[in-house]
Design an enzyme around this catalytic site. Structure first.
Site, short mmCIF file in Angstrom:
data_model
loop_
_atom_site.label_atom_id
_atom_site.label_comp_id
_atom_site.label_asym_id
_atom_site.label_seq_id
_atom_site.Cartn_x
_atom_site.Cartn_y
_atom_site.Cartn_z
N LYS A 78 49.66 52.20 37.89
CA LYS A 78 48.94 52.53 39.12
C LYS A 78 49.93 53.06 40.15
CE LYS A 78 45.60 50.36 42.30
NZ LYS A 78 44.96 49.08 42.71
N SER A 158 39.80 49.64 42.93
CA SER A 158 40.65 50.77 43.24
C SER A 158 41.50 51.26 42.06
CB SER A 158 41.58 50.42 44.39
OG SER A 158 42.51 49.43 43.98
N SER A 182 39.92 44.89 42.39
CA SER A 182 40.39 46.23 42.03
C SER A 182 40.92 46.39 40.60
CB SER A 182 41.48 46.67 43.01
OG SER A 182 40.91 47.17 44.19
#
Lengths: 491, 95
Positions: A78, A158, A182
């Protein structure tokens, strides 16, 4: 031989150990897969050259029988984890050109165990969102489609790019961060496993901060076993993060015995919310049946403050974000927009650098921390948070794990739910209480909607009892036998 | 609590974020909606409850007060938008 991009981490580890293929071949197959899934916009930065170089080093270590726990395993990171010399954007214009001169602890731990970096995945800006639509680099498209409907869907957020990359078979695993869901929500929406460890289990050092009392890195994988393998490598005490806990890291994979007889499973009645689709309720009942068949004792429990978790979260998280994001001032790194005075420069820089959702949250956070409102909002929310944590504490006197749906619905179309922030926030109704209480949680793909979209079940564990949590999740995963593939798959 | 555009302007100033005038009414509506929604917390009895400060019971570790790094000014300045002679720079603040 099956396609190298369709292996599990455990399977790839076995294949590498048996010399069925090399780390270089595995990396090359994934670099090709990255190109194939480019239409999904899952990556902000691809690091193909680095992946191949790391794979060569892995092959050398494999030849010397010095393999780490993740030797040669291609992973997606990420773009919230700082990576030395590789641009790290947090999907924000304000960090669009930021190249960290240091490596986050969690990624350093992965590389130490031989993992190979494929690239940096897209996310909601500063991890603020549940759809991956707030990214300054454009939304991520889910590889899934509804049956007979070609509309583009969100992967969740997310950690949406990480979820899409793993689901579309372009990475064997990924790391995400989970502040309010997330990791678990995009995991559930994308048909993969997503795990948030106990707060303090993985170091937050070098992770771009959103809400420091809630943020926690975790693995996103295609199987529970793979999550166990990754977590062991990621976790551990770090003197650079004073909230990381000095506890030994167990061999999580060894905890997957398949035997959960006698385990007490709590079913919280407050998670049966108004307007929840019948398919979610049916999946939950199915999950209860699976655990009963595995020899668990099912108990109805009450977590009475559940409905206050989201509003408490939307005070605490923006408050911490407004404080954390004060560092983006156009002086030391990131975007600078020149102004007539120092304050003018700050305002212009931050006005141009932050997207709408980030701006909204920083403003709310500023308001609830401002003089005269601090007690009414922030302190009140922290007291409610204590109540929510107390609910779990009481429940864990009676049960060992808690079973709930992971999300109140399946993936939605790109562009939906954007007009009403609260409708978007409701995506995290089942995941947020877990962050507020610091507990570990995992979402496991468990079924499909009638139109073919994945749904997940969530298991919540006791603090630092990831072993029981993973053992239970492994049994649920085997019972669910989720084999569906998304519409777009590399390889 | 409903916020008007003047209040949003004040908060934006505190947060050091330039918000165009034209966006203030919409933003005031959105933020007021969220604040109204979080006010349901008033229904929770929190008498005698200590506000949570940490989810995990840990005592913050102490270490010797000594320098543990340094000598990396190039790295520190590597991402600065406008560094000069080993310093960060800002617009002139004193005439």
């Amino acid at each position: 031989m099956p396609s190298l991009t369709h292996l599990t981490i455990a399977g790839a580890r076995a294949g590498l150990a048996a010399r069925e293929f090399s780390a270089r071949e595995l990396a090359e197959a994934h670099v090709k897969a990255l190109e194939e899934i480019r239409p999904l916009n899952a990556f902000i930065t691809e690091t193909a050259e680095q992946a191949l170089a790391m794979a060569r080093a892995s092959d050398a270590r494999l030849a010397r029988r010095e393999a780490g726990w993740l030797e040669g395993i291609p992973l997606a990171i990420k773009d919230l984890f700082c990576t030395d010399g590789v641009r790290t954007t947090a999907a924000s214009r304000i960090l669009g050109n930021f190249v960290p001169p240091y490596e986050s602890t969690v990624t350093a731990n992965l590389w130490r165990q031989g993992a190979v970096m494929l690239g940096k995945t897209n996310l909601d800006e500063f991890a603020m969102g549940s759809s991956n639509m707030t990214s300054a680099f454009g939304p991520v498209e889910s590889p899934w489609r509804r049956k007979g409907d070609n509309r583009k869907l969100v992967p969740g957020g997310s950690s949406g790019g990480s979820a899409a990359a793993v689901a579309a078979r372009a990475a064997l695993g990924a790391i995400g961060t989970d502040t309010g869901g997330s990791i678990r929500q995009p995991g559930a929406l994308s048909g993969i496993v997503g795990m948030k460890p106990t707060y303090g289990r993985c170091s937050r050092w070098g992770v771009v901060a959103f809400a420091s009392s809630l943020d926690q890195p975790g693995p996103m994988t295609r199987t529970v076993r793979d999550a166990a393998i990754m977590l062991r490598a990621m976790a551990g005490h770090d003197p650079k993060d004073s909230t990381s806990v000095p506890r030994p890291v167990p061999d999580y994979e060894a905890a997957l015995t398949g035997d959960i007889r006698g385990l007490k499973v709590g079913i919280p009645k407050e998670y049966r919310i108004d307007g929840m689709p019948a398919e979610i309720e049916a999946l939950w009942q199915q999950g209860i049946a699976w655990m009963k068949e595995a020899g668990c004792e099912i108990r109805d429990i009450s977590l009475p403050h559940t409905k206050y978790a989201l509003p408490a979260y939307y005070i605490v998280a923006p408050a911490e974000a407004s404080s954390n994001l004060a560092r983006y001032d156009g002086v030391r790194y990131g975007l600078r927009v020149e102004g007539e005075s120092l304050i003018d420069m700050y305002e212009k820089t931050r006005g141009a650098g932050f997207g709408a959702e980030v701006r909204r949250r920083v403003l709310i956070g500023t308001y609830v921390l401002s003089a005269g409102y601090y007690d009414a909002y922030y302190i009140k929310a922290q007291k409610v948070r204590a109540r929510i944590a107390e609910d779990f504490e009481k429940a864990y006197r009676e049960v060992d794990v808690i079973l709930t749906p992971a999300t109140p619905g399946p993936a939605f179309a790109i562009g939906e739910k954007m007009d009403d922030p609260i409708a978007m926030y409701l995506n995290d109704v089942f995941t947020v209480p877990v962050n507020l209480s610091g507990l570990p949680g995992i979402s496991v793909p468990a079924g499909l909607t009638s139109d073919g979209l994945p749904l997940g079940l969530q298991l919540i564990g006791r603090a630092f009892d990831e072993e029981t949590l993973l053992r239970a999740a492994d049994v649920v995963e085997k019972a669910a036998a989720f084999k569906a593939l998304p519409a777009m798959v590399a390889g | 609590m409903a916020l008007d555009t003047a209040a949003v302007k004040r908060i934006a100033r505190l947060a050091r974020i330039a918000v165009p005038e034209s966006e203030l009414p919409h933003l005031a509506g959105e933020i007021s909606g969220i604040l109204k929604w979080v006010e349901q917390l008033d229904a929770v009895d929190t008498a005698g409850v200590e506000p949570m400060t940490s989810v995990v019971a840990v005592t913050l570790p102490m270490r010797e007060d000594e320098v543990t790094d340094g000598g990396i000014s190039e790295k520190v300045l590597a991402n600065a938008p406008d560094p000069a002679r080993g310093f960060f720079t800002v617009p002139k603040v004193v005439e």
